[in-house]
Design a protein around this motif. Structure first.
Motif, PDB file in Angstrom:
ATOM      1  N   GLU A  17       0.863  -1.297   0.078  1.00  0.00           N
ATOM      2  CA  GLU A  17       0.010   0.029  -0.147  1.00  0.00           C
ATOM      3  C   GLU A  17       0.862   1.247   0.035  1.00  0.00           C
ATOM      4  O   GLU A  17       0.356   2.506  -0.021  1.00  0.00           O
ATOM      5  N   PHE A  18       2.228   1.086   0.102  1.00  0.00           N
ATOM      6  CA  PHE A  18       2.978   2.229   0.456  1.00  0.00           C
ATOM      7  C   PHE A  18       4.401   1.630  -0.182  1.00  0.00           C
ATOM      8  O   PHE A  18       4.784   0.420   0.095  1.00  0.00           O
ATOM      9  N   ARG A  19       4.995   2.328  -1.091  1.00  0.00           N
ATOM     10  CA  ARG A  19       6.469   1.897  -1.664  1.00  0.00           C
ATOM     11  C   ARG A  19       7.069   1.440  -0.564  1.00  0.00           C
ATOM     12  O   ARG A  19       7.785   2.256   0.312  1.00  0.00           O
ATOM     13  N   ASN A  20       8.106   0.492  -0.743  1.00  0.00           N
ATOM     14  CA  ASN A  20       8.905  -0.045   0.277  1.00  0.00           C
ATOM     15  C   ASN A  20      10.132   0.851   0.237  1.00  0.00           C
ATOM     16  O   ASN A  20      10.797   1.126   1.312  1.00  0.00           O
ATOM     17  N   ASP A  21      10.790   1.158  -0.878  1.00  0.00           N
ATOM     18  CA  ASP A  21      11.977   1.919  -1.063  1.00  0.00           C
ATOM     19  C   ASP A  21      11.703   3.374  -0.631  1.00  0.00           C
ATOM     20  O   ASP A  21      12.483   4.015   0.125  1.00  0.00           O
ATOM     21  N   LEU A  22      10.581   4.160  -0.787  1.00  0.00           N
ATOM     22  CA  LEU A  22      10.276   5.358  -0.296  1.00  0.00           C
ATOM     23  C   LEU A  22      10.282   5.208   1.421  1.00  0.00           C
ATOM     24  O   LEU A  22      10.747   6.073   2.060  1.00  0.00           O
ATOM     25  N   PHE A  23       9.656   4.107   2.030  1.00  0.00           N
ATOM     26  CA  PHE A  23       9.341   4.073   3.183  1.00  0.00           C
ATOM     27  C   PHE A  23      10.723   4.048   3.945  1.00  0.00           C
ATOM     28  O   PHE A  23      11.105   4.986   4.771  1.00  0.00           O
ATOM     29  N   TYR A  24      11.757   3.257   3.478  1.00  0.00           N
ATOM     30  CA  TYR A  24      13.127   3.336   3.822  1.00  0.00           C
ATOM     31  C   TYR A  24      13.825   4.571   3.909  1.00  0.00           C
ATOM     32  O   TYR A  24      14.715   4.999   4.331  1.00  0.00           O
ATOM     33  N   ARG A  25      13.557   5.234   2.697  1.00  0.00           N
ATOM     34  CA  ARG A  25      14.144   6.428   2.464  1.00  0.00           C
ATOM     35  C   ARG A  25      13.695   7.570   3.417  1.00  0.00           C
ATOM     36  O   ARG A  25      14.347   8.481   3.890  1.00  0.00           O
ATOM     37  N   LEU A  26      12.204   7.417   3.755  1.00  0.00           N
ATOM     38  CA  LEU A  26      11.841   8.379   4.718  1.00  0.00           C
ATOM     39  C   LEU A  26      12.348   8.077   6.243  1.00  0.00           C
ATOM     40  O   LEU A  26      12.443   8.989   6.909  1.00  0.00           O
ATOM     41  N   ALA A  27      12.586   6.793   6.319  1.00  0.00           N
ATOM     42  CA  ALA A  27      12.587   6.407   7.851  1.00  0.00           C
ATOM     43  C   ALA A  27      14.192   6.337   8.266  1.00  0.00           C
ATOM     44  O   ALA A  27      14.546   5.102   8.852  1.00  0.00           O
ATOM     45  N   VAL A  28      14.989   7.065   7.721  1.00  0.00           N
ATOM     46  CA  VAL A  28      16.470   7.070   8.246  1.00  0.00           C
ATOM     47  C   VAL A  28      16.462   7.252   9.613  1.00  0.00           C
ATOM     48  O   VAL A  28      17.118   6.586  10.307  1.00  0.00           O
ATOM     49  N   VAL A  29      15.629   8.247  10.442  1.00  0.00           N
ATOM     50  CA  VAL A  29      15.532   8.400  11.769  1.00  0.00           C
ATOM     51  C   VAL A  29      13.999   8.231  11.841  1.00  0.00           C
ATOM     52  O   VAL A  29      13.262   8.979  11.454  1.00  0.00           O
ATOM     53  N   ARG A  30      13.745   7.220  12.693  1.00  0.00           N
ATOM     54  CA  ARG A  30      12.158   7.039  12.820  1.00  0.00           C
ATOM     55  C   ARG A  30      11.891   6.733  14.121  1.00  0.00           C
ATOM     56  O   ARG A  30      12.455   6.168  15.014  1.00  0.00           O
ATOM     57  N   VAL A  31      11.010   7.735  14.641  1.00  0.00           N
ATOM     58  CA  VAL A  31      10.554   7.692  16.101  1.00  0.00           C
ATOM     59  C   VAL A  31       9.162   7.744  15.989  1.00  0.00           C
ATOM     60  O   VAL A  31       8.266   8.256  15.113  1.00  0.00           O
ATOM     61  N   ALA A  32       8.529   7.196  17.192  1.00  0.00           N
ATOM     62  CA  ALA A  32       6.885   7.018  17.380  1.00  0.00           C
ATOM     63  C   ALA A  32       6.783   7.969  18.678  1.00  0.00           C
ATOM     64  O   ALA A  32       7.304   7.690  19.704  1.00  0.00           O
ATOM     65  N   VAL A  33       5.467   8.748  18.410  1.00  0.00           N
ATOM     66  CA  VAL A  33       5.060   9.189  19.669  1.00  0.00           C
ATOM     67  C   VAL A  33       3.796   8.706  20.263  1.00  0.00           C
ATOM     68  O   VAL A  33       2.843   8.404  19.550  1.00  0.00           O
ATOM     69  N   PRO A  34       4.066   8.183  21.528  1.00  0.00           N
ATOM     70  CA  PRO A  34       2.853   7.478  22.185  1.00  0.00           C
ATOM     71  C   PRO A  34       1.815   8.333  22.375  1.00  0.00           C
ATOM     72  O   PRO A  34       1.742   9.653  22.425  1.00  0.00           O
ATOM     73  N   PRO A  35       0.525   7.705  22.310  1.00  0.00           N
ATOM     74  CA  PRO A  35      -0.731   8.600  22.438  1.00  0.00           C
ATOM     75  C   PRO A  35      -0.740   9.210  24.301  1.00  0.00           C
ATOM     76  O   PRO A  35       0.173   8.331  24.867  1.00  0.00           O
ATOM     77  N   LEU A  36      -1.604  10.213  24.414  1.00  0.00           N
ATOM     78  CA  LEU A  36      -1.359  10.584  25.436  1.00  0.00           C
ATOM     79  C   LEU A  36      -2.102   9.560  26.608  1.00  0.00           C
ATOM     80  O   LEU A  36      -1.502   9.658  27.835  1.00  0.00           O
ATOM     81  N   ARG A  37      -2.833   8.726  26.303  1.00  0.00           N
ATOM     82  CA  ARG A  37      -3.543   7.940  27.440  1.00  0.00           C
ATOM     83  C   ARG A  37      -2.269   6.930  27.819  1.00  0.00           C
ATOM     84  O   ARG A  37      -2.596   6.222  28.855  1.00  0.00           O
ATOM     85  N   GLU A  38      -1.187   6.697  26.980  1.00  0.00           N
ATOM     86  CA  GLU A  38      -0.150   5.754  27.320  1.00  0.00           C
ATOM     87  C   GLU A  38       0.684   6.557  28.316  1.00  0.00           C
ATOM     88  O   GLU A  38       1.806   5.798  28.912  1.00  0.00           O
ATOM     89  N   ARG A  39       0.540   7.818  28.383  1.00  0.00           N
ATOM     90  CA  ARG A  39       1.710   8.458  29.379  1.00  0.00           C
ATOM     91  C   ARG A  39       1.100   9.612  30.026  1.00  0.00           C
ATOM     92  O   ARG A  39       1.178  10.737  29.933  1.00  0.00           O
TER      93      ARG A  39
END
Length: 322
Positions: free
Chosen positions: A220-242
């Protein structure tokens, strides 16, 4: 099934599996494991072991990153990652639910980067009509299509020398993704209707509320573009989990809204804020604080979400609704 690691244990959420998720023969929908346990999904059993070894994580010395606020361990670790990334020219992919403040983090990355004197340009990939998105990104020449009565630069060229923030990049049409990948790799754009490429110098920060790795796996999304975008990949947790971040954020909002650096939250209202589940995350919290600053805590409809309250235990874990 969604599995996340929080400060209180391993949280497991069944988000609509057909076979159901079971713990000790009982079906569960949302549970936090604090001890070793086995979870059964259909004919598959997953064993979870809670490690006792300590892990040292680099934490930011600050509870702020730009306008983003967080005192929890998970957010201070996130801030530490972004502080290091901001000083580089690396592409950053920020993942998280709608309303967690991905745009604030993107602005802070730019403001703390060597490109801070350059432009910060936003392209919301979910808000641009599909037939216009190529022109919006890369520009067009006069006469390139009906209505193009003059040449126009795209947002990539407008961000030249600065940062391009691609918000909701997961909504970018598949047929346009190779052109974005080419721009990022070759550092050039070709406006619609032009045969001549133009050099650009932009840093890309992207954000998404989709599970982009899964979308890349399923096509559903190009694999090569995903890896080009995700050089630094971070996840922000939802507020209910913090939940420990709720009051510091709310207090800061209140002081800004009232223009009073010493404004405090009444104890009963603070308890309401911590008990709420915040399906709309920080964006919803801001809406509540804006209403509270004008109307007070007694106003009906202060919390407008359609989802119910989820009372929390003293340890911050959601209690099941009865």
């Amino acid at each position: 099934l969604r599995i996340s690691l929080g400060s209180s244990g391993i949280r497991i959420r069944d988000e609509g599996s057909k076979n159901g998720t079971y713990l000790g023969g009982a079906r569960v929908h949302d549970i936090t494991l604090t001890n070793d346990a086995a979870i059964t999904i259909g004919v598959t059993t997953l064993a979870f072991t809670i490690a006792t070894d300590s892990i040292t994580l680099p934490l930011s010395a600050s509870d702020r990153f730009g306008e983003a606020i967080g005192t929890s361990t998970v957010v201070r670790y996130l801030f530490a990652q972004l502080e290091r990334a901001a000083n580089s020219d690396l592409t950053v992919l920020v993942e998280g639910e709608s309303g967690v403040g991905k745009d604030l983090l993107a602005r802070a990355i730019h403001a703390k980067s060597p490109r801070k004197e350059g432009p910060f340009v936003i392209a919301d990939c979910s808000a641009i009509p599909e037939h216009l998105i190529e022109s919006e990104l890369f520009g067009h020449e006069r006469g390139a299509f009906t209505g193009a009565d003059r040449a126009r630069r795209g947002v990539v060229e407008e961000a030249n020398g600065g940062t391009l923030f691609l918000d909701e990049v997961g909504e970018l049409p598949l047929d346009l993704q190779p052109k974005l990948l080419r721009m990022m790799e070759q550092r050039e754009v070709r406006p619609v209707g032009s045969n001549t490429p133009r050099s650009v110098d932009v840093r890309v920060v992207a954000a998404t509320n989709r599970r982009l790795a899964e979308a890349a796996r399923t096509g559903e999304f190009r694999n090569d573009l995903f890896y080009r975008l995700a050089v630094v990949r971070v996840a922000v947790p939802p507020l209910r989990e913090r939940p420990e971040d709720i009051l510091p954020i709310a207090r800061s909002m209140l002081r800004t809204l009232k223009r009073d650096p010493s404004a405090e939250l009444p104890e009963d209202f603070a308890s309401m804020l911590v008990a709420y589940n915040w399906p709309g995350n920080v964006r919803e919290l801001r809406n509540v604080m804006e209403r509270y600053a004008v109307l007070g805590s007694e106003e009906k409809g202060l919390f407008e979400a359609r989802q119910p309250y989820v009372p929390r235990s003293p340890q911050g874990r959601p209690r099941p609704l009865r």
